[in-house]
Design a protein around this motif. Structure first.
Motif, mmCIF file in Angstrom:
data_model
loop_
_atom_site.group_PDB
_atom_site.id
_atom_site.type_symbol
_atom_site.label_atom_id
_atom_site.label_comp_id
_atom_site.label_asym_id
_atom_site.label_seq_id
_atom_site.Cartn_x
_atom_site.Cartn_y
_atom_site.Cartn_z
ATOM 1 N N VAL A 64 -9.682 9.332 52.289
ATOM 2 C CA VAL A 64 -9.750 10.213 51.124
ATOM 3 C C VAL A 64 -8.760 9.787 50.037
ATOM 4 O O VAL A 64 -9.076 9.840 48.840
ATOM 5 N N ALA A 65 -7.576 9.303 50.420
ATOM 6 C CA ALA A 65 -6.596 8.881 49.407
ATOM 7 C C ALA A 65 -7.088 7.624 48.680
ATOM 8 O O ALA A 65 -7.033 7.550 47.447
ATOM 9 N N GLU B 217 8.999 9.850 42.978
ATOM 10 C CA GLU B 217 8.165 10.860 42.317
ATOM 11 C C GLU B 217 6.969 10.251 41.576
ATOM 12 O O GLU B 217 6.083 10.980 41.135
ATOM 13 N N HIS B 218 6.943 8.936 41.409
ATOM 14 C CA HIS B 218 5.765 8.282 40.833
ATOM 15 C C HIS B 218 4.843 7.717 41.915
ATOM 16 O O HIS B 218 3.927 6.964 41.620
ATOM 17 N N LEU B 219 5.137 8.039 43.163
ATOM 18 C CA LEU B 219 4.402 7.533 44.320
ATOM 19 C C LEU B 219 4.572 6.025 44.491
ATOM 20 O O LEU B 219 3.757 5.369 45.145
ATOM 21 N N GLN B 220 5.625 5.471 43.859
ATOM 22 C CA GLN B 220 5.891 4.044 44.049
ATOM 23 C C GLN B 220 6.780 3.873 45.275
ATOM 24 O O GLN B 220 7.672 4.673 45.537
ATOM 25 N N THR B 221 6.512 2.802 46.014
ATOM 26 C CA THR B 221 7.333 2.499 47.186
ATOM 27 C C THR B 221 8.599 1.794 46.712
ATOM 28 O O THR B 221 8.842 1.666 45.501
ATOM 29 N N SER B 222 9.391 1.282 47.652
ATOM 30 C CA SER B 222 10.613 0.575 47.273
ATOM 31 C C SER B 222 10.298 -0.794 46.651
ATOM 32 O O SER B 222 11.185 -1.451 46.129
ATOM 33 N N ALA B 223 9.042 -1.232 46.690
ATOM 34 C CA ALA B 223 8.651 -2.503 46.071
ATOM 35 C C ALA B 223 7.938 -2.245 44.744
ATOM 36 O O ALA B 223 7.112 -1.328 44.637
ATOM 37 N N GLU B 224 8.261 -3.061 43.752
ATOM 38 C CA GLU B 224 7.636 -2.914 42.444
ATOM 39 C C GLU B 224 6.127 -3.141 42.546
ATOM 40 O O GLU B 224 5.670 -4.027 43.279
ATOM 41 N N ASP B 225 5.367 -2.329 41.822
ATOM 42 C CA ASP B 225 3.909 -2.437 41.766
ATOM 43 C C ASP B 225 3.198 -2.138 43.084
ATOM 44 O O ASP B 225 2.007 -2.412 43.228
ATOM 45 N N VAL B 226 3.928 -1.597 44.049
ATOM 46 C CA VAL B 226 3.295 -1.161 45.304
ATOM 47 C C VAL B 226 3.482 0.349 45.435
ATOM 48 O O VAL B 226 4.611 0.843 45.397
ATOM 49 N N TYR B 227 2.357 1.046 45.545
ATOM 50 C CA TYR B 227 2.362 2.505 45.628
ATOM 51 C C TYR B 227 1.817 2.934 46.994
ATOM 52 O O TYR B 227 1.193 2.137 47.710
ATOM 53 N N ALA B 228 2.056 4.183 47.351
ATOM 54 C CA ALA B 228 1.492 4.707 48.605
ATOM 55 C C ALA B 228 1.079 6.153 48.394
ATOM 56 O O ALA B 228 1.665 6.874 47.579
ATOM 57 N N ALA B 229 0.044 6.586 49.137
ATOM 58 C CA ALA B 229 -0.453 7.962 49.023
ATOM 59 C C ALA B 229 -1.133 8.362 50.319
ATOM 60 O O ALA B 229 -1.599 7.515 51.081
ATOM 61 N N GLY C 202 10.997 13.221 52.459
ATOM 62 C CA GLY C 202 11.078 13.505 53.889
ATOM 63 C C GLY C 202 9.833 14.107 54.503
ATOM 64 O O GLY C 202 9.805 14.392 55.693
ATOM 65 N N ILE C 203 8.786 14.314 53.692
ATOM 66 C CA ILE C 203 7.587 14.986 54.216
ATOM 67 C C ILE C 203 6.376 14.048 54.227
ATOM 68 O O ILE C 203 6.038 13.434 53.220
ATOM 69 N N VAL C 204 5.733 13.951 55.395
ATOM 70 C CA VAL C 204 4.394 13.374 55.487
ATOM 71 C C VAL C 204 3.470 14.573 55.678
ATOM 72 O O VAL C 204 3.538 15.246 56.702
ATOM 73 N N TYR C 205 2.652 14.869 54.669
ATOM 74 C CA TYR C 205 1.894 16.113 54.724
ATOM 75 C C TYR C 205 0.824 16.103 55.818
ATOM 76 O O TYR C 205 0.634 17.087 56.521
ATOM 77 N N GLY C 206 0.085 14.998 55.922
ATOM 78 C CA GLY C 206 -0.904 14.904 56.992
ATOM 79 C C GLY C 206 -2.110 15.806 56.823
ATOM 80 O O GLY C 206 -2.841 16.038 57.772
ATOM 81 N N ILE C 207 -2.327 16.346 55.624
ATOM 82 C CA ILE C 207 -3.526 17.148 55.369
ATOM 83 C C ILE C 207 -4.177 16.675 54.071
ATOM 84 O O ILE C 207 -3.549 15.987 53.269
ATOM 85 N N ILE C 208 -5.432 17.074 53.875
ATOM 86 C CA ILE C 208 -6.230 16.440 52.826
ATOM 87 C C ILE C 208 -5.808 16.804 51.398
ATOM 88 O O ILE C 208 -5.654 15.913 50.566
ATOM 89 N N PRO C 209 -5.614 18.086 51.062
ATOM 90 C CA PRO C 209 -5.341 18.376 49.633
ATOM 91 C C PRO C 209 -4.140 17.613 49.046
ATOM 92 O O PRO C 209 -4.261 17.061 47.944
ATOM 93 N N PRO C 210 -2.999 17.511 49.742
ATOM 94 C CA PRO C 210 -1.918 16.698 49.167
ATOM 95 C C PRO C 210 -2.291 15.219 49.036
ATOM 96 O O PRO C 210 -1.812 14.540 48.099
ATOM 97 N N ALA C 211 -3.133 14.721 49.937
ATOM 98 C CA ALA C 211 -3.545 13.314 49.854
ATOM 99 C C ALA C 211 -4.297 13.067 48.548
ATOM 100 O O ALA C 211 -4.112 12.039 47.882
ATOM 101 N N ILE C 212 -5.140 14.026 48.166
ATOM 102 C CA ILE C 212 -5.906 13.892 46.928
ATOM 103 C C ILE C 212 -4.971 13.962 45.719
ATOM 104 O O ILE C 212 -5.053 13.148 44.792
ATOM 105 N N GLU C 213 -4.054 14.917 45.763
ATOM 106 C CA GLU C 213 -3.097 15.072 44.659
ATOM 107 C C GLU C 213 -2.263 13.793 44.501
ATOM 108 O O GLU C 213 -2.081 13.281 43.383
#
Lengths: 52, 397
Positions: B10-11, B259-271, B279-290
């Motif tokens: 979904v992400a 807060e920009h969903l960027q990882t510690s590497a430039e131009d690499v993002y995660a969602a 500190g939170i891995v939500y593990g549910i769908i609505p935050p994944a979409i957001e």
């Protein structure tokens, strides 16, 4: 009136049925649902719905 | 600009859609390890239950992606990532360059160590292939043991019960859904499940899986033995972080993002389930979409969108019951007044927590019309001390 589908879980909002359990009367268009209305099956927000 | 997305859940798919909308000239590639088009995980239970065919779990046809210029690479595993040269390596050795990358690698089922876990008949539900294997095995047996009485465990239990199996849910805590319910509310839920033919054992820790080559049951730490021909673990997920870790990105429980969903590497993002925010891995769908939408906005225009965290929905549906948990729902002790009303036969439960005459928390089981009112009362901080008894009789709220 259009039906809208939750892209998360597949629930279909049918305006002729509404969502009476959550205070939405039959005949309510999807566009007129309150902003805090969520998918009754999975809790997804309104912006996660797509028009069928 | 070439955008590469690793992960077809979904992400990944939400991000792809947002990317082509925001940058129609961009080139978007999705790499998915599974050979399938994006499917909706919540429908896997209906598939296992025999209520829908496999085709119904899919959301969009391949043409949908093609029409939008999204390149799908399914059944293709990405084995390495090099942020320095902006390249990923596929399982066949081919390298693919990117300008901006999204790690939407999701999660995998966590299965606790347990003696005898090498037998046939042990499963965990995450993917469509898992669901197919569970469904096929369930057709050969008549009893199943579900380890874990959380949300996903109860949905799996219900699906197998619908498919005709005798199902027992084994929960470590003294009662079901300990994060959403108190003991009394959980009893009402348990009665609902039992009325649907399911069995529930709480306060139970699995020690060993019994049987020769095939599962025949489990033994609990207290010595009790429960029989069952298949075991399903529903004991949580873990983020898929292998690629990020090997590439030297900052990883904790998940791939750490800002807060920009960027990882510690430039131009690499995660969602999504792969990402850890504050500190939170939500593990549910609505935050994944957001998260996917915000990550995509920043992949097109870095720094343009901020993520402040998600507020998980307060209402969830489990095994046909609607559970609403509001505010300090589980607060007890000095300074709090707790009002409860259980109607086991009707399958309803109400709990209000008052502090200095104001409602500060509530649990409502199968009371959808009251859930919204309760949320409003908590928000208004209305003084309720004079009407406390009415909360339970339910004339107004």
């Amino acid at each position: 009136m259009d039906k809208w589908e939750c892209m998360v879980c597949g629930y279909v909002y049918d305006p002729t049925v509404g969502d009476p359990e959550h205070g939405v009367a039959p005949g309510t268009r999807f566009e007129d649902l309150p902003d805090d209305w969520v998918c009754p099956d999975c809790g997804a927000t309104k912006d996660m719905f797509e028009k069928l | 600009m070439r955008y590469v997305i690793i992960g077809n859940g979904v992400a990944g798919v939400t991000a792809a859609q947002a990317l082509v909308q925001a940058d129609p000239a961009g080139e978007v590639h999705i790499f998915g390890r599974e050979p399938y088009l994006y499917y909706r995980r919540p429908l896997l239970w209906e598939f296992i239950a025999g209520q829908i065919e496999q085709e119904a779990v899919f959301y969009r046809p391949a043409a949908w992606y093609a029409e939008r210029g999204i390149h799908l690479h399914l059944g293709v595993e990405v084995v390495a990532l090099d942020p320095a040269t902006r390249k990923i390596t596929l399982a066949d050795g081919l390298q693919v360059a990117y300008d901006r990358l999204l790690l939407a690698t999701g999660g995998r089922s966590f299965i606790p160590a347990c003696a005898g876990n090498d037998k046939e008949g042990i499963f965990a539900l995450r993917t469509l292939d898992d669901a197919r294997a569970i469904k096929a095995y369930a057709q050969k047996v008549s009893t199943a043991l579900i380890i874990g009485g959380g949300l996903l465990g109860l949905e799996t239990a219900r699906a197998l019960a619908t498919a005709g199996l005798t199902v027992t849910v084994v929960e470590f805590f003294p009662y079901l859904l300990p994060r959403q319910l108190d003991a009394e509310g959980a009893q009402v839920l348990q009665a609902l499940l039992e009325a649907q033919g399911m069995r529930v054992t709480t306060g139970a820790t699995i020690e060993a899986i019994l049987g020769n080559s095939h599962v025949e049951g489990i033994r609990l730490k207290d010595g009790r033995v429960l029989s069952g021909e298949m075991v399903l673990f529903s004991t949580g997920i873990r983020s898929e972080t292998g690629l990020a870790q090997a590439a030297g990105l900052q990883v904790n429980k998940g791939v750490v993002v800002d807060e920009h969903l960027q990882t510690s590497a430039e131009d690499v993002y995660a969602a999504g389930d792969a990402a850890e925010f504050r500190g939170i891995v939500y593990g549910i769908i609505p935050p994944a979409i957001e998260q996917a939408r915000i990550a995509a906005a920043n992949m097109v225009a870095p720094g343009s969108a901020r993520y402040a965290g998600s507020i998980p929905s307060t209402t969830l549906k489990v095994a046909g019951a609607e559970v609403t948990t509001l505010g300090q729902a589980l607060a007890e002790g000095e300074g709090y007044t707790v009002l409860r009303r259980a109607e086991i036969e009707a399958g309803r439960y109400r709990r209000f927590v008052l502090q200095e005459g104001r409602i500060v928390g509530a649990i409502l089981l199968n009371e959808p019309e009251r859930a919204k009112q309760a949320a409003q009362l908590i928000q208004k901080k209305a003084d309720f001390s004079a009407y406390a008894d009415q909360l339970l009789v339910g004339l107004s709220i």
